[in-house]
Structures are given as structure tokens and as C-alpha cells.
Write a protein that holds these residues in place. Structure first.
Motif, PDB file in Angstrom:
ATOM      1  N   GLY A   1       0.744  -1.322   0.128  1.00  0.00           N
ATOM      2  CA  GLY A   1      -0.076  -0.114   0.083  1.00  0.00           C
ATOM      3  C   GLY A   1       0.956   1.266   0.062  1.00  0.00           C
ATOM      4  N   ILE A   2       1.962   0.989   0.526  1.00  0.00           N
ATOM      5  CA  ILE A   2       2.976   2.458   0.707  1.00  0.00           C
ATOM      6  C   ILE A   2       3.514   2.479  -0.659  1.00  0.00           C
ATOM      7  CG2 ILE A   2       4.960   3.414   1.880  1.00  0.00           C
ATOM      8  CD1 ILE A   2       4.024   1.833   4.260  1.00  0.00           C
ATOM      9  N   ALA A   3       4.135   1.263  -0.939  1.00  0.00           N
ATOM     10  CA  ALA A   3       5.166   1.460  -2.148  1.00  0.00           C
ATOM     11  C   ALA A   3       4.853   1.120  -3.582  1.00  0.00           C
ATOM     12  CB  ALA A   3       6.419   0.609  -1.935  1.00  0.00           C
ATOM     13  N   GLY A   4       3.925   0.209  -3.743  1.00  0.00           N
ATOM     14  CA  GLY A   4       3.351  -0.311  -4.731  1.00  0.00           C
ATOM     15  C   GLY A   4       4.073  -1.499  -5.486  1.00  0.00           C
ATOM     16  N   LEU A   5       3.951  -1.834  -6.824  1.00  0.00           N
ATOM     17  CA  LEU A   5       4.349  -3.115  -7.265  1.00  0.00           C
ATOM     18  C   LEU A   5       5.434  -2.738  -8.419  1.00  0.00           C
ATOM     19  CD1 LEU A   5       0.616  -4.537  -8.210  1.00  0.00           C
ATOM     20  CD2 LEU A   5       2.184  -5.213  -6.344  1.00  0.00           C
ATOM     21  N   ALA A   6       6.128  -3.975  -8.723  1.00  0.00           N
ATOM     22  CA  ALA A   6       7.184  -3.781  -9.819  1.00  0.00           C
ATOM     23  C   ALA A   6       7.154  -4.963 -10.801  1.00  0.00           C
ATOM     24  CB  ALA A   6       8.625  -3.849  -9.119  1.00  0.00           C
ATOM     25  N   LEU A   7       8.369  -5.599 -11.380  1.00  0.00           N
ATOM     26  CA  LEU A   7       8.258  -6.102 -12.628  1.00  0.00           C
ATOM     27  C   LEU A   7       7.643  -7.526 -12.224  1.00  0.00           C
ATOM     28  CD1 LEU A   7       9.153  -7.406 -15.154  1.00  0.00           C
ATOM     29  CD2 LEU A   7      11.536  -7.659 -14.200  1.00  0.00           C
ATOM     30  N   ALA A   8       7.744  -8.564 -11.155  1.00  0.00           N
ATOM     31  CA  ALA A   8       7.240  -9.722 -10.649  1.00  0.00           C
ATOM     32  C   ALA A   8       5.750  -9.735 -11.032  1.00  0.00           C
ATOM     33  CB  ALA A   8       7.806 -10.090  -9.387  1.00  0.00           C
TER      34      ALA A   8
ATOM     35  N   ALA B   1       7.191   0.727 -13.026  1.00  0.00           N
ATOM     36  CA  ALA B   1       7.493   1.313 -11.732  1.00  0.00           C
ATOM     37  C   ALA B   1       8.662   0.481 -11.296  1.00  0.00           C
ATOM     38  CB  ALA B   1       6.548   1.138 -10.687  1.00  0.00           C
ATOM     39  N   ASN B   2       9.352  -0.395 -11.952  1.00  0.00           N
ATOM     40  CA  ASN B   2      10.812  -1.185 -11.766  1.00  0.00           C
ATOM     41  C   ASN B   2      11.670   0.059 -11.837  1.00  0.00           C
ATOM     42  OD1 ASN B   2      11.102  -3.817 -11.197  1.00  0.00           O
ATOM     43  ND2 ASN B   2      12.719  -3.774 -12.858  1.00  0.00           N
ATOM     44  N   PRO B   3      13.019  -0.416 -11.173  1.00  0.00           N
ATOM     45  CA  PRO B   3      14.025   0.748 -11.044  1.00  0.00           C
ATOM     46  C   PRO B   3      14.332   0.850 -12.498  1.00  0.00           C
ATOM     47  CG  PRO B   3      14.227  -1.209  -9.328  1.00  0.00           C
ATOM     48  CD  PRO B   3      13.037  -1.554 -10.028  1.00  0.00           C
ATOM     49  N   ARG B   4      14.378  -0.431 -13.484  1.00  0.00           N
ATOM     50  CA  ARG B   4      14.322  -0.010 -15.019  1.00  0.00           C
ATOM     51  C   ARG B   4      13.450  -0.860 -15.330  1.00  0.00           C
ATOM     52  NH1 ARG B   4      16.169  -2.456 -19.321  1.00  0.00           N
ATOM     53  NH2 ARG B   4      17.595  -3.808 -18.432  1.00  0.00           N
TER      54      ARG B   4
END
Length: 316
Positions: free
Chosen positions: A201-208, A298-301
Motif C-alpha cells: 500500500g505504501i510503495a506499490g508493485l514492480a516487475l514480478a 515502476a521497476n528500477p528500470r
């Protein structure tokens, strides 16, 4: 967000959130619970057509991620607050965003405008959760923890929640899979999922998650199972970009981040995409869908569709 533990606290939680006449969304599995369905009960989960009846002043969603998402969809459509009682380890109860699925779990869309106001956890509601759902939703929770540590929206508060969740989930999941009736282990796992959901809830989702959502939405495959398979290759991709953050996750779970995540997936019974009848010839199309998802952006890259295709092939 108001958080309470124990089903006996539900009347007080509803009062705290100002809900007097809730519309209850829960699968038939929970029909024997004493739920205050003052405005009615909806049992089609997941659903793309849950309509809040007149007279409801809030929504009460009880169940796994599908029930929680259906509750959030109803909240967004009506503008009413929603209280969640999660019965798995998905972590969806902490977010405003949701996916809309048909009863056969095919994705129909989604949104990010729900109004969650309270969460109630009760470990007893998880004791009968089958092995596959236990492992899948717990590993989904673990992916929330991993991604919160390096997603672009990361923060010290999110890191704190993610690390706490990672330690609890990685320690408790093998104990729960060894004995599903181990209440203490189930409580540790549920508390870990709570921290993971809070981190989400704070940060969000990425690639996986982008990879898992593309697979699940295309084929109606359980989201947790797909996260179990997609987390290790996504961690490998990100270790080349943010090695310190991936290492930090590994320290939290007590080993090499990639290998231990893969071991936990295997312990849960998740080996290859082919085991879920994902056609190899479809991987390019699914990779393209994953590349465009918000989690990948939103992934680092962000990964290219070609890179995601290779990640999918590595677990096919």
C-alpha cells in the motif's frame, strides 16, 4: 487504516468506521459466519457485476483476494467505504486498486479508486486454507515485500514493513506447509502478510507482479501461483540493477534472494509455467502485455518485452 484482530472485534470496527448497514461480499464458503449483512449478501466471487443495493452505507468484504477486489470494485462504483476481512495472505486489503474479473477469473479491467477504511484479521479463518492457496498467496505476500524494497515508490516506512513481512513469511511458510493446523505458524504467516500488504500500500508493485498479472489475466491462473514463479527471475533481473536492495531482501529471508525464493516456490508445489498449461507460443504476446503494465513501469528500470520474454522462457 484501522486494523483489528479477532472476529469478535468486527462490530466495533464497523462502528469505528461509521458503517451501520453493510452490504456483505463473501463467497459461499463463509455463509455460516455470523456476518451483519444488513443491506444484503453477494456471493458471486469474483464478479464484474456486484451492485450495491439502496440503503447500504458501507461494504464488508470477506475472503481472499478475489473477494477483496470485488469489494473494492463495489466501493469504487458506489463511493462507499469498505472494510476487509482477508482469509488468505494476498495483502490486497491494504490498497485502493483492484482488478475486475468474471467468475471464471478472466480479467475485465480494473481501477484505483476504492475507499478502504478498516481491516480485520482472524487467524482462525485461515486454518482450513488448502495447501496451494496457502503457498500461493503467501508467496504473493513475499513478492510484495521484495518489490517494496526497490520499486520507484519505495520509502523508509515501506522498507520497514517489507523487511518485517519478509522475515515472518519466509520463516512461517515452511512450518505451515508442514502442518496446516499449526495455529502459531499460521498467525506468524498472517502477520507477515499484513506487513507485506502494508508495504504494498505504501510503495506499490514492480516487475514480478507485472509478469504475474499478465499471465493470470490472460489464462485465469491464480495470481499467487504466478507470483511464486515470477519472483525469482524478476529478482535476478533486478539484482543487476539494484544489487544492494536485492541483497537486503535476501538477508531478511535468510539466504540468497533468488535461490531461496525459488526453493519456497518449489516447496509450495510451483515449478514451471507449463504445469499451468501456458502455451509456449503465447509467451511473446504475454510478455508484451507485461511490459506495458504499471508494475513494470515502476521497476528500477522497466524491462523490455524482449527481456520479459526471456524471463518467461526461463520458467516455462
Amino acid at each position: 487504516m484501522i486494523v483489528r484482530w479477532g472476529l469478535a472485534e468486527l462490530p466495533g470496527l464497523l462502528a469505528e468506521t461509521g458503517i451501520e448497514c453493510p452490504f456483505v461480499i463473501a463467497s459461499p464458503r463463509w455463509r455460516d459466519l455470523d456476518l451483519p449483512a444488513g443491506a444484503g449478501l453477494w456471493t458471486e466471487v469474483p464478479s464484474a457485476r456486484a451492485e450495491v443495493p439502496p440503503g447500504a452505507d458501507g461494504i464488508l468484504a470477506v475472503g481472499g483476494g478475489s473477494a477483496i477486489d470485488t469489494g473494492k470494485y463495489a466501493s469504487a462504483q458506489s463511493g462507499l467505504p469498505v472494510v476487509h476481512v482477508p482469509t488468505t495472505y494476498s495483502g490486497a486489503e491494504w490498497t485502493t486498486f483492484y482488478g475486475i474479473r468474471t467468475p471464471d477469473r478472466r480479467i475485465q479491467g480494473g481501477g484505483a479508486d476504492a475507499h478502504p477504511v478498516g481491516i480485520l484479521y482472524d487467524v482462525d479463518l485461515t486454518l482450513g486454507l488448502p495447501r496451494a492457496e496457502t503457498a500461493g498467496t503467501a508467496l504473493n505476500g513475499l513478492a510484495h515485500c521484495a518489490e517494496a524494497l526497490y520499486v520507484r515508490g519505495r520509502s523508509p516506512e515501506g522498507d520497514e514493513q517489507a523487511l518485517a513481512g519478509a522475515r515472518l513469511i519466509s520463516g512461517a511458510l515452511p512450518r505451515v506447509l508442514a502442518d496446516g493446523s499449526d495455529r502459531a505458524a499460521r498467525e506468524d504467516l498472517l502477520r507477515g502478510a499484513m506487513h507485506g500488504g502494508h508495504a504494498l500500500g505504501i510503495a506499490g508493485l514492480a516487475l514480478a507482479h507485472a509478469m504475474a498479472q499478465a499471465l493470470g489475466g490472460t489464462y485465469g491462473i491464480p495470481h499467487g501461483a504466478m507470483n511464486a514463479l515470477c519472483l525469482p527471475p524478476a529478482l535476478a533481473f533486478n539484482r543487476a540493477i539494484v544489487p544492494a536492495e536485492v541483497e537486503r531482501f535476501g538477508v531478511a529471508i535468510g539466504g540468497d534472494a533468488i535461490e531461496l525464493s525459488r526453493e519456497l516456490a518449489r516447496l509450495g508445489g510451483f515449478e514451471r509455467l507449463r504445469d499451468f498449461d501456458v502455451p509456449e507460443e503465447d509467451l511473446r504476446r504475454v510478455a508484451e502485455a507485461a511490459a506495458g503494465r504499471a508494475g513494470n513501469q515502476a521497476n528500477p528500470r522497466p524491462a523490455t518485452r524482449g527481456e520479459i520474454l526471456e524471463l518467461f522462457r526461463s520458467i516455462w
